[in-house]
Design a protein around this motif. Structure first.
Motif, short mmCIF file in Angstrom:
data_model
loop_
_atom_site.label_atom_id
_atom_site.label_comp_id
_atom_site.label_asym_id
_atom_site.label_seq_id
_atom_site.Cartn_x
_atom_site.Cartn_y
_atom_site.Cartn_z
N SER A 295 0.90 -1.22 0.06
CA SER A 295 -0.12 -0.02 0.13
C SER A 295 0.98 1.27 -0.04
O SER A 295 0.73 2.24 -0.75
N ALA A 296 1.88 1.15 0.69
CA ALA A 296 2.82 2.25 1.00
C ALA A 296 3.40 2.70 -0.38
O ALA A 296 3.72 3.79 -1.15
N VAL A 297 3.74 1.36 -1.18
CA VAL A 297 4.59 1.54 -2.39
C VAL A 297 3.55 2.36 -3.45
O VAL A 297 3.90 2.92 -4.36
N GLU A 301 3.96 5.61 -5.41
CA GLU A 301 3.83 5.79 -6.95
C GLU A 301 2.97 6.70 -7.34
O GLU A 301 3.03 7.25 -8.28
N ARG A 302 1.69 6.79 -6.73
CA ARG A 302 0.88 7.63 -7.26
C ARG A 302 1.13 9.10 -6.79
O ARG A 302 0.20 10.10 -7.08
N ALA A 303 2.06 9.20 -5.80
CA ALA A 303 2.22 10.77 -5.39
C ALA A 303 2.72 11.56 -6.57
O ALA A 303 3.56 11.27 -7.16
N PRO A 304 2.12 12.64 -6.55
CA PRO A 304 2.68 13.56 -7.59
C PRO A 304 4.20 14.02 -7.26
O PRO A 304 4.70 14.04 -6.16
#
Lengths: 580, 232
Positions: A295-297, A301-304
């Motif tokens: 979930s953290a990965v 990954e989705r973080a801008p």
């Protein structure tokens, strides 16, 4: 009048002065003392023995399985599961006298074994037999004729949940007799210990599991239909209980009236199961950690992120291109505009002199082995290095046996010898492609048993170990492959002189073999080849190349120095580590 | 014949330029040339092995050989079949047998060759370097021979000490716990110098060989251009 404290955890009897259970050491502070006179010890024994019998069942089945009887039991059990509720009900009832002939074979074997052995299995089986006998005698008794309904009563379940026909009224009296008010005290205590409340159970709506049939199927149907009420009810029991209920159970009970221990074999299929629960999802800590990491990965990954800058790649290839153009230009000028002189004279090393003198002193019609062990990219350098030696060999009209230990060596050998003047009249034996590792294997086998002569196998091992060669020339571009040849040939035929014609990159690592005497001559690289050419006073081949080589070497050394001083590429991680 | 040479020469010229195009970074021409090279090499290797290994040493003995020779070929044939079957997902484990045979054989050959062809002769050479008879063979270079033997001995012991991965029996704690014994520390430092010199020589050799390959390509390009212009 004697009071006892019944442990709520293990149901063990403790004195009224005890604060902790002597069995499980559970606290008895909140337990009210019970009158032992109103409590029949056989009831507790009944409760415990039921568990004991369940624990003994796997042992019994395991012992039978070792004797091959388990298949019969399984068949019987499967048949029992597939039987209708009526048949199950019939099985749960005591056997009739006339039905004794219908006892299955596996049960007869159990009885026979029980009469012969006195182990735990025998004990159980003896009790089964005793129970059957006792039940026949006790048939006229008014209590517990319907064992299943009695068992349900013990569990505190309403008869409707068993999926079987309701108990006979003459056995259990009227409906009031089934109410909790009419249950004996011991049964109420057991229910209290187990936490089952018949009133609550009775008020539960009838679920699909109560209608008989396969409970798993019912559960799936319930899920598919989205029956919320059914699912809520299903959650009360465990999946393990579902499996257990599908198996045949053996329960020992105690007849209170007779005071004797009676064992019955009861087949309780899933229809007797009161409650069914969907399988619980068990998540271990490790799985939970992995899920958290995942979930953290995903979140990371989705973080801008800010757009990445090109890090000056556009300038890197320009620098590379400029350097390459300069180098090629310098080499071209040296090659095509140079005078061709400047070949070093008097720079011959002892191993060069040894190789050259050996070739010049070679006797006519000598038998030589030529090993081609280089790639096509190094063909030019090998050609320069091998040319003086091969010219001398050709002049001696020696018999050449050609062997390729690289795939390209087959073609390169023809190319190299074809360029040599006077090579057309040579007596050449082509031994073909022969990987050096295979050669090592054959050499080892030949050394182990010299009398062996393999048929239809490469001739080389037999040739080397037999009559041998007057010398071997190894043309190689890699020191490790040349080393293998030296090791194998030296061990197989120590007297055979070995000469190495190798590239510059292979030369330094092969020098120890010259120092040790395993190699009797060597020429490595253009520098040594240029020295031999200078000695022969013929600079037509190497002259211009030598000049270009010197020019290119100087240019590349300058480039490396400039790069080392000004263009050391350090990534940000290294800088952070240094600062840390 | 001349036309044939020209055509193949042009092909070689184009491939050389495509490889050199890597100077401006990875591009489609470089990748095309690289893939072409890998594919041709694989195809050539396959044909070569079939023609020069499998046919003469496996197929022909099975077809034309006597029963003794055919019996001899059962082992290699079985290993070949097992290796081929291992390419199927269901029979992957069967490939371990021929691979284990190959690994064991290679290890035996390499170890045997390294011990009897390198380790023992090299050690003997170092010992013989201290033979006074060798020193007296050339009286003019006697001290040079002695110095050569001493340097060789120190270098050998130093390099071997560098690869000694032991530690002190009674460490004093801290960094001292992971340090080698003092004599090994000193010799390892000397060995490090020798290792650096050896690796430098190897790098110089690689550098020299690569430079010669580039010179060869420049000569080739020049030759092809001259031939196309009719001057070659």
């Amino acid at each position: 009048m004697m009071s006892k404290l019944i442990c709520p955890k293990c149901s063990a009897e403790n004195s009224d002065q005890s604060t902790h259970c002597f069995e499980c050491e559970a606290s008895l502070a909140a337990v009210a003392p019970s009158d032992i006179n109103n409590f029949n010890p056989s009831e507790v024994e009944e409760f415990d023995l039921m568990q004991e019998s369940e624990n003994d069942l796997p042992g019994l089945l395991s012992a039978l399985k070792q004797n091959g009887d388990i298949d019969a039991i399984d068949d019987e059990a499967d048949g029992a599961v597939e039987q209708s509720p009526a048949i199950s009900q019939e099985n749960s009832l005591p056997e009739q006298p006339g039905q004794e002939e219908q006892v299955p074979d596996w049960l007869n074997r159990i009885r026979q074994r029980a009469s012969e052995e006195e182990d735990s299995v025998g004990e159980i089986t003896q009790k089964i037999s005793a129970a059957q006998k006792s039940l026949e005698d006790d048939k006229k008794a008014h209590q517990h004729q319907n064992f299943k309904s009695w068992l349900q009563n013990v569990r505190g379940l309403p008869p409707g949940q068993a999926g079987n026909p309701p108990p006979q009224q003459e056995d259990l009296g009227d409906k009031d007799a089934q109410s909790p008010e009419h249950d004996p005290d011991w049964l109420l205590r057991i229910r209290k210990v187990k936490g089952t409340d018949p009133e609550d159970e009775a008020t539960e709506p009838v679920s699909i599991s109560d209608q008989g049939g396969d409970s798993l199927l019912q559960w799936l149907v319930a899920l598919e239909e989205g029956d919320e009420d059914s699912q809520d009810q299903l959650e009360d029991t465990s999946a393990l209980e579902l499996e257990d209920d599908q198996k045949t159970r053996q329960t020992r009970i105690v007849d209170r009236d007779q005071g004797s221990e009676v064992t019955r074999q009861v087949r309780t299929t899933q229809q007797t199961s009161s409650r069914v629960k969907p399988p619980e999802l068990h998540v271990s800590r490790e799985e939970q950690n992995q899920a958290d990491q995942l979930s953290a990965v995903i979140g990371d990954e989705r973080a801008p992120r800010p757009p990445r800058e090109p890090e000056g790649k556009s300038s890197a290839w320009v620098i590379r291109l400029v350097v390459a153009v300069l180098l090629i230009t310098g080499l071209s000028l040296s090659l095509f505009l140079g005078s061709g002189g400047g070949v070093p004279q008097g720079a011959l090393q002892p191993h060069n002199v040894a190789a050259l003198s050996w070739a010049e002193e070679l006797e006519a019609r000598s038998s030589l082995l030529l090993v081609f062990d280089y790639q096509s990219g190094f063909a030019e350098e090998i050609s320069l290095v091998a040319r003086p030696i091969l010219q001398a060999v050709i002049q001696s009209e020696s018999e050449l046996s050609i062997l390729s230990s690289t795939a390209s060596g087959v073609v390169l050998s023809r190319q190299l010898l074809g360029d040599m003047a006077g090579a057309d009249g040579l007596d050449i034996i082509d031994l073909g492609y022969f990987p050096v590792s295979v050669y090592g294997a054959f050499s080892m086998a030949n050394r182990a048993i010299p009398q062996w002569r393999f048929k239809n196998l490469p001739e080389l091992p037999n040739l080397v170990s037999g009559e041998g060669f007057d010398g071997a020339l190894i043309l190689s571009d890699r020191h490790d492959r040349a080393r293998v040849w030296v090791e194998q040939l030296n061990a197989l035929s120590p007297q055979m002189p070995i000469k190495l014609l190798v590239t510059s990159q292979a030369g330094p690592m092969l020098m120890p073999y010259w120092e040790a005497g395993q190699v009797t001559g060597m020429i490595a690289g253009i520098t040594e080849a240029a020295g031999i050419e200078a000695l022969q006073e013929d600079s037509s081949v190497i002259g211009n190349r030598w000049q270009a080589y010197r020019t290119g070497s100087i240019m590349l050394i300058v480039v490396m120095l400039i790069g080392a001083v000004f263009l050391v590429d350090q990534n940000p991680e290294d800088q952070e580590m240094e600062s840390a | 014949m001349i036309l044939n040479d020209v055509v193949w020469g042009v092909v070689g010229l184009l491939l050389t330029i495509m490889i050199l195009s890597y100077l401006i970074g990875d591009n489609v021409f470089f990748r095309l040339a690289a893939h072409l090279f890998v594919g041709l090499t694989a195809g050539y290797m396959a044909v070569l092995i079939i023609r020069q290994i499998l046919v003469p040493y496996l197929i022909q003995p099975l077809i034309n050989g006597g029963w003794v020779e055919r019996l001899w070929m059962i082992g290699p044939l079985a290993l070949v079949i097992l290796l081929l079957l291992s390419q199927l997902p269901r029979f992957t484990s069967l490939g371990r047998i021929p691979l284990a045979y190959l690994a064991g054989l290679t290890a035996a050959v390499v170890i045997g060759g390294a011990v009897f062809g390198t380790l023992i002769p090299q050690s003997r050479a170092i010992v013989e370097a201290f033979d006074p008879a060798v020193w007296q063979a050339d009286p003019g270079q006697k001290w040079f021979r002695v110095l050569d033997a001493v340097v060789m001995l120190i270098g050998t012991v130093g390099v071997l000490s560098y690869f000694h991965f032991g530690r002190k029996l009674i460490p004093r704690g801290g960094q001292d716990a992971i340090k080698k014994p003092y004599p090994f520390e000193v010799l390892a430092g000397i060995g490090q110098v020798f290792i650096g010199i050896a690796l430098g020589a190897v790098f110089a050799g690689v550098f020299s060989t690569a430079l010669l390959a580039l010179i060869d390509r420049i000569l080739f390009i020049n030759q092809i251009i001259l031939r196309l212009m009719g001057a070659g």
